[in-house]
Design a protein around this motif. Sequence first.
Motif, PDB file in Angstrom:
ATOM      1  N   VAL A 121      46.405  34.513  41.193  1.00  0.00           N
ATOM      2  CA  VAL A 121      44.870  34.442  41.084  1.00  0.00           C
ATOM      3  C   VAL A 121      44.073  35.131  42.035  1.00  0.00           C
ATOM      4  CG1 VAL A 121      45.363  32.367  39.727  1.00  0.00           C
ATOM      5  CG2 VAL A 121      44.823  32.054  42.172  1.00  0.00           C
ATOM      6  N   ALA A 122      44.634  35.878  43.176  1.00  0.00           N
ATOM      7  CA  ALA A 122      43.916  36.408  44.349  1.00  0.00           C
ATOM      8  C   ALA A 122      42.552  37.287  43.803  1.00  0.00           C
ATOM      9  CB  ALA A 122      44.760  37.158  45.211  1.00  0.00           C
ATOM     10  N   ALA A 123      42.912  38.147  42.650  1.00  0.00           N
ATOM     11  CA  ALA A 123      41.623  38.874  42.340  1.00  0.00           C
ATOM     12  C   ALA A 123      40.861  38.433  41.345  1.00  0.00           C
ATOM     13  CB  ALA A 123      42.372  40.373  41.733  1.00  0.00           C
ATOM     14  N   LEU A 124      41.293  37.378  40.969  1.00  0.00           N
ATOM     15  CA  LEU A 124      40.578  36.591  39.839  1.00  0.00           C
ATOM     16  C   LEU A 124      39.226  36.018  40.225  1.00  0.00           C
ATOM     17  CD1 LEU A 124      43.523  35.237  37.568  1.00  0.00           C
ATOM     18  CD2 LEU A 124      42.181  37.605  37.261  1.00  0.00           C
ATOM     19  N   PRO A 125      38.093  36.131  39.562  1.00  0.00           N
ATOM     20  CA  PRO A 125      36.948  35.423  39.926  1.00  0.00           C
ATOM     21  C   PRO A 125      37.099  33.822  39.501  1.00  0.00           C
ATOM     22  CG  PRO A 125      36.346  37.355  38.150  1.00  0.00           C
ATOM     23  CD  PRO A 125      37.971  36.927  38.447  1.00  0.00           C
ATOM     24  N   LEU A 126      36.464  33.033  40.379  1.00  0.00           N
ATOM     25  CA  LEU A 126      36.563  31.588  40.140  1.00  0.00           C
ATOM     26  C   LEU A 126      36.216  31.170  38.657  1.00  0.00           C
ATOM     27  CD1 LEU A 126      35.134  30.169  43.616  1.00  0.00           C
ATOM     28  CD2 LEU A 126      37.592  30.183  42.567  1.00  0.00           C
ATOM     29  N   ASP A 127      35.405  32.180  38.042  1.00  0.00           N
ATOM     30  CA  ASP A 127      34.778  31.740  36.711  1.00  0.00           C
ATOM     31  C   ASP A 127      35.832  32.084  35.797  1.00  0.00           C
ATOM     32  OD1 ASP A 127      32.372  30.427  37.304  1.00  0.00           O
ATOM     33  OD2 ASP A 127      31.303  32.386  37.406  1.00  0.00           O
ATOM     34  N   THR A 128      37.029  32.836  36.055  1.00  0.00           N
ATOM     35  CA  THR A 128      38.008  33.115  34.990  1.00  0.00           C
ATOM     36  C   THR A 128      38.476  32.101  34.407  1.00  0.00           C
ATOM     37  OG1 THR A 128      38.802  34.943  36.503  1.00  0.00           O
ATOM     38  CG2 THR A 128      40.256  34.096  34.849  1.00  0.00           C
ATOM     39  N   GLY A 129      38.299  32.022  33.031  1.00  0.00           N
ATOM     40  CA  GLY A 129      38.445  30.687  32.220  1.00  0.00           C
ATOM     41  C   GLY A 129      39.693  31.077  31.252  1.00  0.00           C
ATOM     42  N   PHE A 130      40.151  29.982  30.654  1.00  0.00           N
ATOM     43  CA  PHE A 130      41.310  29.874  29.770  1.00  0.00           C
ATOM     44  C   PHE A 130      41.124  28.516  28.646  1.00  0.00           C
ATOM     45  CE2 PHE A 130      42.653  27.303  33.280  1.00  0.00           C
ATOM     46  CZ  PHE A 130      43.377  26.286  32.820  1.00  0.00           C
ATOM     47  N   ALA A 131      41.512  28.235  27.729  1.00  0.00           N
ATOM     48  CA  ALA A 131      41.528  27.428  26.829  1.00  0.00           C
ATOM     49  C   ALA A 131      42.670  26.453  26.878  1.00  0.00           C
ATOM     50  CB  ALA A 131      41.291  27.744  25.491  1.00  0.00           C
ATOM     51  N   LEU A 132      42.689  25.214  26.832  1.00  0.00           N
ATOM     52  CA  LEU A 132      43.893  24.296  27.085  1.00  0.00           C
ATOM     53  C   LEU A 132      43.270  23.154  25.988  1.00  0.00           C
ATOM     54  CD1 LEU A 132      46.437  23.366  27.762  1.00  0.00           C
ATOM     55  CD2 LEU A 132      45.230  22.357  29.788  1.00  0.00           C
TER      56      LEU A 132
END
Length: 170
Positions: A121-132
Amino acid sequence: MTWTAPSPEPLADGPLTGGERPMLEAVLASQRHTLLNVCSGLTGAQLATRAVPPSTLSLLGLMRHMAKVERVWFRQRVAGIELGSLYPLGTDIDFDDIDPARAGADHAQLIEESRLADAAVAALPLDTGFALRGEKYSLRLVYLHMIEEYARHNGHADILRQLVDGATGR
């Protein structure tokens, strides 16, 4: 020779001001360090000591559980990496199916899963999302969830350690 959990490397203090991400990463790192520190100096048999029946809670189980949730939340869910299960599927298998002889490998697995989680997750923005389960989650929430998960289980770990050898304040 009996394997004994090593003391973790000293952890530098995290930032007290500044950006949100460095603070989240530092608090999570501190929680990870706490669990490893509570377990340090114990043998596999001591780490496998269970609290009180019918509980299957043990320090070794907590290490296995946290390795699993590091993998699931950061690598599989946020980063979308397809990985197999760390342990055979089953309710609480990470707590139930412990083996003191594998404690060194389980300890190393926790450290490795934490490292791989950070890298994923190092390069992913904090707003990166996913559905669960029909809900939207963000990486930001996952950091908060993992801090909460470690904090809750570190409280358990303190009690378990005291049951094993009386040590407190680790």
